[in-house]
Design a protein around this motif. Structure first.
Motif, PDB file in Angstrom:
ATOM      1  N   GLY A  65     -13.044  23.552  19.308  1.00  0.00           N
ATOM      2  CA  GLY A  65     -12.524  22.213  19.532  1.00  0.00           C
ATOM      3  C   GLY A  65     -13.440  21.437  20.444  1.00  0.00           C
ATOM      4  O   GLY A  65     -14.619  21.771  20.592  1.00  0.00           O
ATOM      5  N   ILE A  66     -12.901  20.429  21.070  1.00  0.00           N
ATOM      6  CA  ILE A  66     -13.686  19.570  21.949  1.00  0.00           C
ATOM      7  C   ILE A  66     -12.967  19.358  23.275  1.00  0.00           C
ATOM      8  O   ILE A  66     -11.753  19.488  23.369  1.00  0.00           O
ATOM      9  N   ARG A  67     -13.762  19.022  24.291  1.00  0.00           N
ATOM     10  CA  ARG A  67     -13.232  18.697  25.617  1.00  0.00           C
ATOM     11  C   ARG A  67     -14.264  17.823  26.330  1.00  0.00           C
ATOM     12  O   ARG A  67     -15.427  17.747  25.913  1.00  0.00           O
ATOM     13  N   LEU A  68     -13.836  17.182  27.386  1.00  0.00           N
ATOM     14  CA  LEU A  68     -14.776  16.397  28.177  1.00  0.00           C
ATOM     15  C   LEU A  68     -15.836  17.313  28.772  1.00  0.00           C
ATOM     16  O   LEU A  68     -15.535  18.425  29.218  1.00  0.00           O
ATOM     17  N   ALA A  69     -17.059  16.850  28.779  1.00  0.00           N
ATOM     18  CA  ALA A  69     -18.161  17.629  29.339  1.00  0.00           C
ATOM     19  C   ALA A  69     -18.358  17.348  30.823  1.00  0.00           C
ATOM     20  O   ALA A  69     -19.082  18.069  31.501  1.00  0.00           O
ATOM     21  N   CYS A  70     -17.725  16.289  31.306  1.00  0.00           N
ATOM     22  CA  CYS A  70     -17.860  15.936  32.713  1.00  0.00           C
ATOM     23  C   CYS A  70     -16.552  15.324  33.200  1.00  0.00           C
ATOM     24  O   CYS A  70     -15.671  15.011  32.409  1.00  0.00           O
ATOM     25  N   ALA A  71     -16.457  15.159  34.486  1.00  0.00           N
ATOM     26  CA  ALA A  71     -15.243  14.593  35.078  1.00  0.00           C
ATOM     27  C   ALA A  71     -15.117  13.121  34.697  1.00  0.00           C
ATOM     28  O   ALA A  71     -16.130  12.413  34.585  1.00  0.00           O
ATOM     29  N   PRO A  72     -13.884  12.629  34.503  1.00  0.00           N
ATOM     30  CA  PRO A  72     -13.686  11.210  34.178  1.00  0.00           C
ATOM     31  C   PRO A  72     -14.354  10.254  35.165  1.00  0.00           C
ATOM     32  O   PRO A  72     -14.836   9.198  34.780  1.00  0.00           O
ATOM     33  N   LYS A  73     -14.438  10.649  36.427  1.00  0.00           N
ATOM     34  CA  LYS A  73     -15.076   9.784  37.429  1.00  0.00           C
ATOM     35  C   LYS A  73     -16.577   9.627  37.196  1.00  0.00           C
ATOM     36  O   LYS A  73     -17.211   8.718  37.732  1.00  0.00           O
ATOM     37  N   ASP A  74     -17.147  10.506  36.381  1.00  0.00           N
ATOM     38  CA  ASP A  74     -18.584  10.463  36.099  1.00  0.00           C
ATOM     39  C   ASP A  74     -18.921   9.733  34.800  1.00  0.00           C
ATOM     40  O   ASP A  74     -20.085   9.679  34.410  1.00  0.00           O
ATOM     41  N   ILE A  75     -17.917   9.179  34.141  1.00  0.00           N
ATOM     42  CA  ILE A  75     -18.155   8.458  32.887  1.00  0.00           C
ATOM     43  C   ILE A  75     -18.006   6.963  33.158  1.00  0.00           C
ATOM     44  O   ILE A  75     -16.907   6.440  33.286  1.00  0.00           O
ATOM     45  N   ASN A  76     -19.131   6.289  33.275  1.00  0.00           N
ATOM     46  CA  ASN A  76     -19.158   4.863  33.558  1.00  0.00           C
ATOM     47  C   ASN A  76     -18.977   4.091  32.254  1.00  0.00           C
ATOM     48  O   ASN A  76     -19.700   4.319  31.282  1.00  0.00           O
ATOM     49  N   LEU A  77     -18.005   3.182  32.229  1.00  0.00           N
ATOM     50  CA  LEU A  77     -17.680   2.455  30.999  1.00  0.00           C
ATOM     51  C   LEU A  77     -18.820   1.561  30.527  1.00  0.00           C
ATOM     52  O   LEU A  77     -19.104   1.483  29.332  1.00  0.00           O
ATOM     53  N   GLY A  78     -19.488   0.886  31.431  1.00  0.00           N
ATOM     54  CA  GLY A  78     -20.595   0.011  31.045  1.00  0.00           C
ATOM     55  C   GLY A  78     -21.755   0.780  30.447  1.00  0.00           C
ATOM     56  O   GLY A  78     -22.337   0.388  29.435  1.00  0.00           O
ATOM     57  N   VAL A  79     -22.084   1.900  31.070  1.00  0.00           N
ATOM     58  CA  VAL A  79     -23.172   2.735  30.563  1.00  0.00           C
ATOM     59  C   VAL A  79     -22.814   3.264  29.176  1.00  0.00           C
ATOM     60  O   VAL A  79     -23.624   3.206  28.242  1.00  0.00           O
ATOM     61  N   LEU A  80     -21.592   3.748  29.024  1.00  0.00           N
ATOM     62  CA  LEU A  80     -21.137   4.256  27.727  1.00  0.00           C
ATOM     63  C   LEU A  80     -21.224   3.184  26.649  1.00  0.00           C
ATOM     64  O   LEU A  80     -21.778   3.421  25.570  1.00  0.00           O
ATOM     65  N   ILE A  81     -20.704   2.008  26.931  1.00  0.00           N
ATOM     66  CA  ILE A  81     -20.702   0.936  25.936  1.00  0.00           C
ATOM     67  C   ILE A  81     -22.131   0.563  25.544  1.00  0.00           C
ATOM     68  O   ILE A  81     -22.431   0.355  24.364  1.00  0.00           O
ATOM     69  N   LYS A  82     -23.038   0.497  26.510  1.00  0.00           N
ATOM     70  CA  LYS A  82     -24.429   0.174  26.180  1.00  0.00           C
ATOM     71  C   LYS A  82     -25.072   1.248  25.312  1.00  0.00           C
ATOM     72  O   LYS A  82     -25.953   0.960  24.521  1.00  0.00           O
ATOM     73  N   GLN A  83     -24.610   2.480  25.441  1.00  0.00           N
ATOM     74  CA  GLN A  83     -25.169   3.569  24.643  1.00  0.00           C
ATOM     75  C   GLN A  83     -24.640   3.584  23.219  1.00  0.00           C
ATOM     76  O   GLN A  83     -25.340   4.020  22.313  1.00  0.00           O
ATOM     77  N   ILE A  84     -23.408   3.149  23.003  1.00  0.00           N
ATOM     78  CA  ILE A  84     -22.820   3.307  21.673  1.00  0.00           C
ATOM     79  C   ILE A  84     -22.654   2.005  20.896  1.00  0.00           C
ATOM     80  O   ILE A  84     -22.505   2.042  19.678  1.00  0.00           O
ATOM     81  N   GLU A  85     -22.676   0.889  21.573  1.00  0.00           N
ATOM     82  CA  GLU A  85     -22.521  -0.390  20.873  1.00  0.00           C
ATOM     83  C   GLU A  85     -23.855  -0.733  20.204  1.00  0.00           C
ATOM     84  O   GLU A  85     -24.894  -0.745  20.857  1.00  0.00           O
ATOM     85  N   PRO A  86     -23.852  -1.005  18.913  1.00  0.00           N
ATOM     86  CA  PRO A  86     -25.112  -1.157  18.188  1.00  0.00           C
ATOM     87  C   PRO A  86     -25.868  -2.454  18.466  1.00  0.00           C
ATOM     88  O   PRO A  86     -27.076  -2.517  18.265  1.00  0.00           O
ATOM     89  N   ASP A  87     -25.195  -3.484  18.959  1.00  0.00           N
ATOM     90  CA  ASP A  87     -25.849  -4.782  19.017  1.00  0.00           C
ATOM     91  C   ASP A  87     -25.161  -5.668  20.042  1.00  0.00           C
ATOM     92  O   ASP A  87     -23.945  -5.824  20.024  1.00  0.00           O
TER      93      ASP A  87
END
Length: 171
Positions: A65-87
């Motif tokens: 299955g799957i699980r978080l690889a890091c603590a929620p406090k270490d997942i920055n929303l802005g960084v994530l969005i810049k990584q996955i948003e195509p344009d």
């Protein structure tokens, strides 16, 4: 600014994994898809990318299955969005380059860069005729930059502080 369903589902998946009742127990894509009533096949692609980016650990096999690889406090929303948003090109007269995957996990990315496509003749011929003198693109760029700065102020932990309520709705 409107985020794609891809980004929405990525965020929802991370929320699901962060608030599941038994944090050490592995979840599966079907659980997440069923909880949100979204397509399992679409979610599979998203989970795969989140794994490649280091946000999710995948365990193969019968009991996998799957699980978080890091603590929620270490997942920055802005960084994530810049990584996955195509344009991030709100209008055709500017382009925001893809982010560098090395800056993930809470580290803000470099400033967004405005590229004036008037310097690129093949592109500017296809675009708006007032692009060389237009002031609107700087307004849109300022708005986009402010949007991303706000997202960069928050982590997954910030948006799951009502964990019990979220877990109840997702069960």
């Amino acid at each position: 600014m409107r985020l794609t369903n891809y980004s929405d589902y990525a965020l929802r998946s991370l929320i699901y994994l962060a608030v599941k009742p038994e944090p050490h127990r592995l979840a599966n894509i079907s659980d997440i898809a069923d909880s949100y009533n979204i397509s399992k096949s679409h979610l599979t692609k998203i989970i795969h990318q989140l794994g490649q980016l280091g946000y999710i650990d995948s365990v193969r096999g019968k009991n996998g299955g799957i699980r978080l690889a890091c603590a929620p406090k270490d997942i920055n929303l802005g960084v994530l969005i810049k990584q996955i948003e195509p344009d991030f090109a709100l209008v055709e007269c500017f382009v925001v380059p893809a982010t560098n995957n090395e800056t993930r996990k809470g580290q803000p990315d470099s400033e967004l860069i405005l590229i004036d496509t008037t310097a690129l003749p093949s592109i500017s011929k296809l675009g708006c005729v007032i692009s060389p003198v237009c002031q609107l693109k700087s307004v849109f760029f300022e708005a986009l930059t402010a949007f991303m700065r706000v997202l960069e102020r928050y982590t997954l932990a910030d948006i799951i502080n009502n964990e019990a309520q979220l877990a109840e709705l997702l069960s």
